[in-house]
Structure formats: structure tokens, C-alpha cells
Write a protein that holds these residues in place. Structure first.
Motif, PDB file in Angstrom:
ATOM      1  N   LEU A   5      44.503  23.630 -26.925  1.00 40.43           N
ATOM      2  CA  LEU A   5      43.563  23.196 -25.885  1.00 40.43           C
ATOM      3  C   LEU A   5      42.258  22.763 -26.535  1.00 40.43           C
ATOM      4  N   PHE A   6      41.713  21.657 -26.061  1.00 34.12           N
ATOM      5  CA  PHE A   6      40.394  21.204 -26.489  1.00 34.12           C
ATOM      6  C   PHE A   6      39.474  21.390 -25.290  1.00 34.12           C
ATOM      7  N   LEU A   7      38.618  22.406 -25.383  1.00 34.93           N
ATOM      8  CA  LEU A   7      37.802  22.892 -24.276  1.00 34.93           C
ATOM      9  C   LEU A   7      36.338  22.506 -24.448  1.00 34.93           C
ATOM     10  N   ALA A   8      35.680  22.169 -23.329  1.00 33.47           N
ATOM     11  CA  ALA A   8      34.232  21.936 -23.325  1.00 33.47           C
ATOM     12  C   ALA A   8      33.576  22.990 -22.435  1.00 33.47           C
ATOM     13  N   VAL A   9      32.430  23.481 -22.893  1.00 32.81           N
ATOM     14  CA  VAL A   9      31.647  24.428 -22.107  1.00 32.81           C
ATOM     15  C   VAL A   9      30.213  23.914 -22.058  1.00 32.81           C
ATOM     16  N   PRO A  10      29.673  23.646 -20.846  1.00 33.84           N
ATOM     17  CA  PRO A  10      28.272  23.222 -20.739  1.00 33.84           C
ATOM     18  C   PRO A  10      27.378  24.324 -21.320  1.00 33.84           C
ATOM     19  N   SER A  11      26.512  23.960 -22.252  1.00 32.79           N
ATOM     20  CA  SER A  11      25.766  24.962 -23.009  1.00 32.79           C
ATOM     21  C   SER A  11      24.295  24.605 -23.134  1.00 32.79           C
ATOM     22  N   GLY A  16      27.381  26.286 -29.528  1.00 35.38           N
ATOM     23  CA  GLY A  16      28.176  27.201 -30.339  1.00 35.38           C
ATOM     24  C   GLY A  16      28.662  28.383 -29.521  1.00 35.38           C
ATOM     25  N   LEU A  17      29.441  29.238 -30.137  1.00 35.66           N
ATOM     26  CA  LEU A  17      30.068  30.354 -29.425  1.00 35.66           C
ATOM     27  C   LEU A  17      29.072  31.384 -28.906  1.00 35.66           C
ATOM     28  N   CYS A  28      23.192  19.917 -18.427  1.00 34.46           N
ATOM     29  CA  CYS A  28      23.193  20.836 -19.572  1.00 34.46           C
ATOM     30  C   CYS A  28      22.609  20.125 -20.798  1.00 34.46           C
ATOM     31  N   ASP A  29      22.104  20.920 -21.744  1.00 39.19           N
ATOM     32  CA  ASP A  29      21.555  20.345 -22.981  1.00 39.19           C
ATOM     33  C   ASP A  29      22.657  19.651 -23.774  1.00 39.19           C
ATOM     34  N   LEU A  30      23.792  20.322 -23.856  1.00 38.25           N
ATOM     35  CA  LEU A  30      24.898  19.837 -24.677  1.00 38.25           C
ATOM     36  C   LEU A  30      26.178  20.511 -24.221  1.00 38.25           C
ATOM     37  N   PHE A  31      27.262  20.086 -24.808  1.00 38.80           N
ATOM     38  CA  PHE A  31      28.557  20.704 -24.569  1.00 38.80           C
ATOM     39  C   PHE A  31      29.025  21.319 -25.874  1.00 38.80           C
ATOM     40  N   THR A  32      29.454  22.583 -25.807  1.00 44.75           N
ATOM     41  CA  THR A  32      30.117  23.185 -26.954  1.00 44.75           C
ATOM     42  C   THR A  32      31.591  22.830 -26.812  1.00 44.75           C
ATOM     43  N   LEU A  33      32.143  22.251 -27.862  1.00 40.55           N
ATOM     44  CA  LEU A  33      33.533  21.808 -27.876  1.00 40.55           C
ATOM     45  C   LEU A  33      34.335  22.757 -28.757  1.00 40.55           C
ATOM     46  N   ILE A  34      35.416  23.298 -28.202  1.00 41.51           N
ATOM     47  CA  ILE A  34      36.183  24.310 -28.900  1.00 41.51           C
ATOM     48  C   ILE A  34      37.655  23.907 -28.969  1.00 41.51           C
ATOM     49  N   ASN A  35      38.192  23.848 -30.162  1.00 42.85           N
ATOM     50  CA  ASN A  35      39.636  23.665 -30.355  1.00 42.85           C
ATOM     51  C   ASN A  35      40.263  25.048 -30.379  1.00 42.85           C
ATOM     52  N   ILE A  36      41.264  25.241 -29.525  1.00 42.40           N
ATOM     53  CA  ILE A  36      41.978  26.509 -29.468  1.00 42.40           C
ATOM     54  C   ILE A  36      43.448  26.228 -29.762  1.00 42.40           C
ATOM     55  N   GLN A  37      43.987  26.895 -30.762  1.00 38.45           N
ATOM     56  CA  GLN A  37      45.402  26.766 -31.149  1.00 38.45           C
ATOM     57  C   GLN A  37      46.026  28.156 -31.101  1.00 38.45           C
ATOM     58  N   GLU A  38      47.106  28.281 -30.343  1.00 36.26           N
ATOM     59  CA  GLU A  38      47.822  29.568 -30.267  1.00 36.26           C
ATOM     60  C   GLU A  38      46.871  30.726 -29.949  1.00 36.26           C
ATOM     61  N   LYS A  40      43.736  31.059 -30.681  1.00 39.57           N
ATOM     62  CA  LYS A  40      42.681  31.280 -31.682  1.00 39.57           C
ATOM     63  C   LYS A  40      41.786  30.046 -31.783  1.00 39.57           C
ATOM     64  N   VAL A  41      40.497  30.295 -31.947  1.00 41.72           N
ATOM     65  CA  VAL A  41      39.547  29.203 -32.142  1.00 41.72           C
ATOM     66  C   VAL A  41      39.736  28.638 -33.542  1.00 41.72           C
ATOM     67  N   THR A  42      39.988  27.336 -33.617  1.00 38.68           N
ATOM     68  CA  THR A  42      40.172  26.706 -34.922  1.00 38.68           C
ATOM     69  C   THR A  42      38.992  25.826 -35.316  1.00 38.68           C
ATOM     70  N   LYS A  43      38.196  25.399 -34.326  1.00 39.68           N
ATOM     71  CA  LYS A  43      37.042  24.558 -34.629  1.00 39.68           C
ATOM     72  C   LYS A  43      36.065  24.624 -33.474  1.00 39.68           C
ATOM     73  N   VAL A  44      34.776  24.643 -33.811  1.00 41.89           N
ATOM     74  CA  VAL A  44      33.703  24.618 -32.819  1.00 41.89           C
ATOM     75  C   VAL A  44      32.737  23.516 -33.207  1.00 41.89           C
ATOM     76  N   ASP A  45      32.372  22.704 -32.245  1.00 38.07           N
ATOM     77  CA  ASP A  45      31.436  21.612 -32.488  1.00 38.07           C
ATOM     78  C   ASP A  45      30.550  21.490 -31.248  1.00 38.07           C
ATOM     79  N   THR A  46      29.561  20.649 -31.323  1.00 41.13           N
ATOM     80  CA  THR A  46      28.726  20.376 -30.149  1.00 41.13           C
ATOM     81  C   THR A  46      28.518  18.878 -30.030  1.00 41.13           C
ATOM     82  N   VAL A  47      28.271  18.458 -28.808  1.00 42.86           N
ATOM     83  CA  VAL A  47      27.901  17.071 -28.557  1.00 42.86           C
ATOM     84  C   VAL A  47      26.772  17.091 -27.525  1.00 42.86           C
TER      85      VAL A  47
END
Length: 132
Positions: A5-11, A16-17, A28-38, A40-47
Motif C-alpha cells: 500500500l502507498f499511503l498518504a497522511v495529511p501532516s 514523517g512518522l 495541510c502543510d504537506l503529505f507524509t507518504l508511506i510505502n507499506i509492504q507486508e 511493514k513500513v519500507t519507505k517514508v517521504d513527504t511532499v
């Protein structure tokens, strides 16, 4: 939840987490973008969010689409952006306002399957009483 799952959370800044979740999707200021595999968080980024201009909440929808986001967790939003997110195949999950403080809590909840898909009757009606 699917295995990936590639998830966005208004932040709020800095994202970040450990960032606080923003209560307003479109502003929102930005979106924290989280890659979740099985699970588990595999990558966190912001836009950074885009200017809430003439397109209103449509601009952030297009931003998330362009990033490849598959799902977002919100405490509320208007019917128009919710419909637009559906049109670009981004699932909207609902978490009661104030129930989550940090992005990590949203990630944990989505992995555990705690959030329902947002329903049309949960959208803000534009009466000025809904802070989303």
C-alpha cells in the motif's frame, strides 16, 4: 489491507512518522507518504501540499494522484474532493477527528485494519461547522 500500500497522511511540518496529523486535508502543510509492504513500513517521504487556489481541494487530489498514492486517511473532507479521490482510484479511510495525533498511529491503524472506508454521509456539507 493488501500486501502492499502507498499511503498518504495529511501532516503538519516537518512530516514523517512522528509528525502531527493535520485536521484539514486541503490545507495541510504537506503529505507524509508511506510505502507499506507486508505490514511493514519500507519507505517514508513527504511532499509539500499545493496552493489551495482556484481548484480548491482538487489540487491536492491531483498532487496525490501524480505521486501514485493508493489510499489516504482523513478525519473529514468535503464531498467534492472525496468524489475526486474516488475518480482517481485513491481509497479514503476515515479516522475520527482527534482520535489520532501522529502519523505513526495512522500507519499502525491502517496495517491493523482499524479504519473503515469513508462514506458519503461522513463528508462535510459546507455549512462552516466542519473543520476538515
Amino acid at each position: 489491507m493488501s500486501s502492499s500500500l502507498f499511503l498518504a497522511v495529511p501532516s503538519n511540518t516537518p512530516g514523517g512518522l512522528e509528525a502531527e496529523i493535520s485536521e484539514h486535508f486541503g490545507h495541510c502543510d504537506l503529505f507524509t507518504l508511506i510505502n507499506i509492504q507486508e505490514g511493514k513500513v519500507t519507505k517514508v517521504d513527504t511532499v509539500a501540499n499545493v496552493e489551495h487556489g482556484a481548484g480548491g481541494c482538487m489540487e491536492p487530489v491531483l498532487l496525490l494522484k501524480d505521486q501514485g498514492v493508493q489510499a489516504i486517511i482523513v478525519g473529514g473532507m468535503g464531498a467534492r474532493p472525496m468524489q475526486a479521490l474516488a475518480e482517481v482510484n485513491i481509497d479514503v479511510y476515515f479516522a475520527e477527528k482527534k482520535s489520532l495525533k501522529k502519523v505513526q498511529e495512522a500507519v499502525d491503524g491502517i496495517v491493523q485494519g482499524n479504519f473503515p472506508v469513508m462514506r458519503a454521509e461522513q463528508t462535510c456539507k459546507g455549512a462552516g461547522t466542519c473543520h476538515h
